[in-house]
Motif scaffolding. Structure first.
Motif, short mmCIF file in Angstrom:
data_model
loop_
_atom_site.label_atom_id
_atom_site.label_comp_id
_atom_site.label_asym_id
_atom_site.label_seq_id
_atom_site.Cartn_x
_atom_site.Cartn_y
_atom_site.Cartn_z
N HIS A 69 75.44 25.76 7.64
CA HIS A 69 76.53 25.71 6.64
C HIS A 69 77.17 24.33 6.56
O HIS A 69 77.97 24.05 5.69
CB HIS A 69 77.59 26.77 6.96
CG HIS A 69 78.42 26.46 8.18
ND1 HIS A 69 79.61 27.10 8.45
CD2 HIS A 69 78.25 25.56 9.20
CE1 HIS A 69 80.13 26.63 9.57
NE2 HIS A 69 79.33 25.69 10.03
N ARG A 82 79.58 24.92 3.71
CA ARG A 82 79.24 25.84 2.62
C ARG A 82 79.91 27.18 2.90
O ARG A 82 79.90 27.65 4.04
CB ARG A 82 77.72 26.08 2.57
CG ARG A 82 76.89 24.85 2.32
CD ARG A 82 76.81 24.50 0.86
NE ARG A 82 76.30 25.57 0.02
CZ ARG A 82 75.03 25.71 -0.34
NH1 ARG A 82 74.12 24.86 0.08
NH2 ARG A 82 74.65 26.69 -1.15
N GLN A 83 80.46 27.78 1.87
CA GLN A 83 81.02 29.13 2.04
C GLN A 83 79.86 30.11 2.15
O GLN A 83 78.92 30.04 1.35
CB GLN A 83 81.88 29.48 0.83
CG GLN A 83 82.57 30.81 0.97
CD GLN A 83 83.73 30.97 -0.01
OE1 GLN A 83 83.74 30.34 -1.06
NE2 GLN A 83 84.69 31.78 0.34
N VAL A 84 79.90 30.96 3.15
CA VAL A 84 78.82 31.94 3.35
C VAL A 84 79.42 33.33 3.48
O VAL A 84 80.62 33.47 3.71
CB VAL A 84 77.97 31.62 4.61
CG1 VAL A 84 77.40 30.21 4.57
CG2 VAL A 84 78.78 31.84 5.90
N GLU A 85 78.54 34.29 3.35
CA GLU A 85 78.93 35.68 3.63
C GLU A 85 78.48 35.91 5.09
O GLU A 85 77.28 35.92 5.38
CB GLU A 85 78.08 36.55 2.71
CG GLU A 85 78.66 37.81 2.21
CD GLU A 85 77.68 38.43 1.22
OE1 GLU A 85 76.75 39.13 1.65
OE2 GLU A 85 77.83 38.16 0.01
N GLY A 181 75.06 33.28 8.32
CA GLY A 181 75.68 33.59 7.03
C GLY A 181 74.64 33.67 5.93
O GLY A 181 73.54 33.13 6.05
N ARG A 182 75.02 34.38 4.87
CA ARG A 182 74.15 34.46 3.68
C ARG A 182 74.71 33.51 2.62
O ARG A 182 75.92 33.49 2.39
CB ARG A 182 74.20 35.85 3.06
CG ARG A 182 73.73 36.96 3.95
CD ARG A 182 73.89 38.29 3.19
NE ARG A 182 73.77 39.41 4.10
CZ ARG A 182 72.61 39.89 4.55
NH1 ARG A 182 71.49 39.35 4.16
NH2 ARG A 182 72.58 40.92 5.39
N ILE A 183 73.80 32.79 1.96
CA ILE A 183 74.18 32.00 0.79
C ILE A 183 73.38 32.53 -0.38
O ILE A 183 72.15 32.66 -0.30
CB ILE A 183 73.89 30.49 1.02
CG1 ILE A 183 74.82 29.93 2.09
CG2 ILE A 183 74.06 29.71 -0.29
CD1 ILE A 183 74.63 28.45 2.38
N ALA A 194 75.86 29.47 10.81
CA ALA A 194 77.25 29.25 10.35
C ALA A 194 78.19 29.10 11.55
O ALA A 194 77.74 28.80 12.66
CB ALA A 194 77.66 30.41 9.45
#
Ligand code: TMP
Ligand code: ASP
Length: 253
Positions: A69, A82-85, A181-183, A194
């Motif tokens: 991330h 990066r914003q991730v889930e 994390g998922r992007i 992440a």
């Protein structure tokens, strides 16, 4: 006065809205907790060191093609990510028995494992992050079988990279924890490393002396945590003092 939006505050970090959509600013606090926050302290300088160290590891991973991330460091305590889930799992990789594994199985800490062992804990503070089998993860929909296969592959690459980097500076990587994390890119999804990679989330032992250079110094009252993290940073050449921001003027004849 300018103000930015706090998105989330955890035990050791704060996330703020980033300058562009899909980005966040990750701020490293000096707070340390252990045993599900039963033990707490503020350790001056920890946040600065972890910001630097996580930058160092994530940059190295990005460079060898392991996606993370991390975008860039912004200042002493903040980095752009990066914003991730976040997948609600702690992915733990162990090379030598220690901590909860040594306790659970009655093994001596430091016993070499026959191969790297990966385990998952469900991220839930109220439950104390319980260890969960893959069956639970798939049945409850936290991740699919394909995600888990990809997560294991990522975790093993992180392990090889981190073990090698640490071995190069006389440190044994006993175990560590990462978060994934998922992007989303339209309908496509990628998994990335992440959160952070720092001595807060690894067990690092000096190869010569066996000294602990990680958060166990705080968990087990073994000495000064900042000194231990500073030693790791010094060996890796990422001490803030090693970075020259302003080159000295040179005389032109
Ligand atoms: P454990 O032996 O206590 O299960 O820890 C395994 C690894 O995971 C160790 O390197 C420390 C790290 N860890 C975290 O990063 N966060 C946690 O909340 C815990 C319990 C462990
Ligand atoms: N994450 C745990 C806590 O908050 C700390 C740990 O043992 O790493 O207490």
């Amino acid at each position: 006065m300018a103000r930015r939006k706090k998105v989330y505050e955890g035990k050791a970090k704060i996330m703020y809205e980033g300058p562009e959509p899909g980005t966040l600013v990750q701020y490293f606090k000096d707070d340390a907790t252990a045993f599900n926050a039963e033990k707490r302290a503020t350790i001056e300088g920890k946040g600065v060191l972890n910001n630097r160290l996580s930058e160092f590891f994530m940059t190295g991973l990005n460079a060898i093609g392991v996606p993370t991330h991390f975008i860039k460091r912004l200042n002493m305590r903040e980095q752009l990510i990066r914003q991730v889930e976040i997948i609600p799992l702690e992915v733990i990789v162990r090379n030598f028995a220690a901590g909860s594994m040594a306790k659970r199985l009655g093994m001596d800490e430091g016993t070499a494992l026959p191969r790297p062992i990966i385990e998952f804990s469900y991220k839930d503070d109220a439950l104390g992050d319980p260890l969960v089998p893959e069956e639970y993860i798939i049945a409850f929909g936290w991740a699919s079988q394909q995600d888990l296969d990809d997560i294991v592959a990522l975790a093993l690459r992180v392990n090889d990279f981190m073990s090698g980097v640490m071995f190069g500076v006389g440190i044994k990587l006993v175990d560590f924890k990462i978060e994934i994390g998922r992007i989303w890119d339209g309908e496509f999804m990628r998994l990335v490393v992440a959160d952070e990679i720092s001595p807060d989330s690894c067990r690092l032992w000096d190869i010569e002396t066996g000294a602990h250079l990680d958060k166990d110094v705080f968990r087990r009252d073994l000495g000064n945590l900042t000194d231990a993290y500073t030693e790791v940073a010094r060996r890796l050449g990422v001490m803030p003092t090693n970075v020259t921001h302003t080159p000295k003027p040179t005389l032109i004849n």
